[in-house]
Design an enzyme around this catalytic site. Structure first.
Site, mmCIF file in Angstrom:
data_model
loop_
_atom_site.group_PDB
_atom_site.id
_atom_site.type_symbol
_atom_site.label_atom_id
_atom_site.label_comp_id
_atom_site.label_asym_id
_atom_site.label_seq_id
_atom_site.Cartn_x
_atom_site.Cartn_y
_atom_site.Cartn_z
ATOM 1 N N GLU A 1 38.710 34.787 37.780
ATOM 2 C CA GLU A 1 37.631 35.195 38.451
ATOM 3 C C GLU A 1 36.240 34.324 38.155
ATOM 4 O O GLU A 1 35.829 34.339 37.001
ATOM 5 C CB GLU A 1 37.172 36.599 38.132
ATOM 6 N N CYS B 1 27.757 36.932 39.585
ATOM 7 C CA CYS B 1 28.662 35.747 40.151
ATOM 8 C C CYS B 1 28.687 36.001 41.793
ATOM 9 O O CYS B 1 28.861 34.891 42.381
ATOM 10 C CB CYS B 1 30.057 35.721 39.816
#
Length: 386
Positions: free
Chosen positions: A131, A165
């Site tokens: 990720e 993010c």
């Protein structure tokens, strides 16, 4: 640690005519010992959620906690160290951990570190989920409600002081939209954080000195039109908007991960799409528009239309990147599937051996014809699979 084999109900699947008396199913087995490397910025979402999925799949876990002391204080009491090995790990500790063989690695962090993790995993042929971050674009069309756009973009960019993010990393819009968007953003920032965001209880600080210095360097890109104030002692960076940003500027070549929003001018939607496609595929594409063209003509880990971040709140949607922004996915049942080996199984009876004679030598055209008929899988358009 011993792998726990879950007694979950297998998925029964269809069979061919030649195996119609047999049992075919998919068994969901745990991989084994899992290494979960979680970040400091979203410890619940990106450390404990994967851990829950791994537990559900029956995995024993070794979970390095975030190196940030504040995040560690939140996460470590929530994990039972009698059941799982938990490490508050920095670069040195994590590097040593990666020298060991694991059955699965789940990593959240930057693309540069993701490459290191994947290289270490490749030595043992260990499967991974990565990720990662990315330069998430946010296109704003000329026909949008400017006030609504300003609220949703400002919230997505400045929540957690921009240290997420999935934050929009830059806005793509026309000159005309920029002229309307700037005063709207200025007004919304004041609504959210008051006339002095430094004094707002809802606006945080940058996590470390290294990250603060990096953001100060990025502030030299373009021209500051909103915010721009900093305080090194407090690691404070005000909610900031930049204009006159060039594609070659430093802020356009790394994930911002701070409360800075650059605006890049494009003539129209087609030019915005070309700009997005000229760069690495992001974790998410945002588009404020009634036209689905941005969704249809770009590639990204996820997509959110007419808002920011909200797609992450839905466990019914997978969350993950593609290309430079990641590999694999999680969220809800997708997390369970990530940590599960789908094992294809067929149980056959020991009798009825005469039915197997067709597959044994010597072969003939007659046998081949019978095998063709017996191997048919009937579809709407009568597709034959051998």
């Amino acid at each position: 640690m011993e792998t726990v084999v879950q007694e979950s109900t297998p998925d029964v699947v269809g069979v061919l005519q030649v195996t119609s008396l047999d049992s075919a199913f998919i068994r969901k087995d745990p991989y084994g010992v899992v290494l979960i490397i979680g970040p400091w910025n979203c410890p619940i979402h990106l450390l404990l959620v994967p851990l829950i999925g791994a537990i559900a799949a029956g995995e024993p876990n070794l979970s390095p906690g975030p190196a940030d002391p504040g995040s560690a204080r939140v996460t470590l009491p929530l994990t039972s160290q009698d059941c799982f090995a938990v490490v508050t790990a920095g670069v040195e500790e994590t590097t040593r951990l990666l020298e060991n063989k694991f059955d699965y690695i789940f990593f959240t962090g930057s693309p540069s570190v993701g490459r290191i993790v994947m290289t270490a995993a490749a030595k043992h042929l260990t499967p991974v989920t990565l990720e990662l971050g990315g330069k998430n674009p946010c296109y704003v069309s000329d026909s949008c409600d400017v006030q609504n756009v300003a609220r949703r973009v400002a919230w997505g960019r400045f929540v957690n002081t921009g240290q997420t993010c999935v934050a929009p990393n830059y806005v793509l819009c026309s000159v005309e939209m920029q002229e309307k968007l700037l005063p709207a953003l200025r007004k919304v920032i004041t609504e959210f954080y008051g006339p002095n965001p430094r004094e707002s209880p809802d606006f945080g600080r940058i996590v470390g000195d290294k990250q603060f210095q990096r953001l100060q360097t990025l502030l030299r890109s373009g021209r500051v039109v909103i915010g721009g104030q900093t305080d090194e002692k407090e690691r404070y960076v005000a909610p900031t908007v930049l204009v006159d940003v060039l594609p070659s500027d430093p802020i356009m070549h790394e994930e911002v991960f701070g409360p800075i929003l650059p605006i890049v001018i494009v003539a129209n939607m087609d030019e915005a799409i070309d700009f997005i496609n000229s760069r690495e595929r992001p974790l998410v594409v945002y588009a404020f528009s009634s036209d689905d063209k941005v969704l249809e003509r770009t590639s990204s880990g996820g997509f959110c239309g007419n808002d920011t971040l909200m797609h992450v709140t839905l466990t019914s949607l997978p969350f993950g990147g593609i290309g430079d922004s990641g590999l694999g996915m999680h969220h809800g049942k997708f997390t369970f599937d990530t940590f599960t080996h789908h094992r294809g199984c067929l149980h056959r009876g020991m009798g009825r051996e005469a039915l197997n004679a067709l597959r044994y030598p010597p072969y003939s055209q007659q046998k081949l014809g019978i095998v063709r008929v017996a191997s048919e899988v009937k579809r709407k358009d009568d597709c034959t699979l051998l």
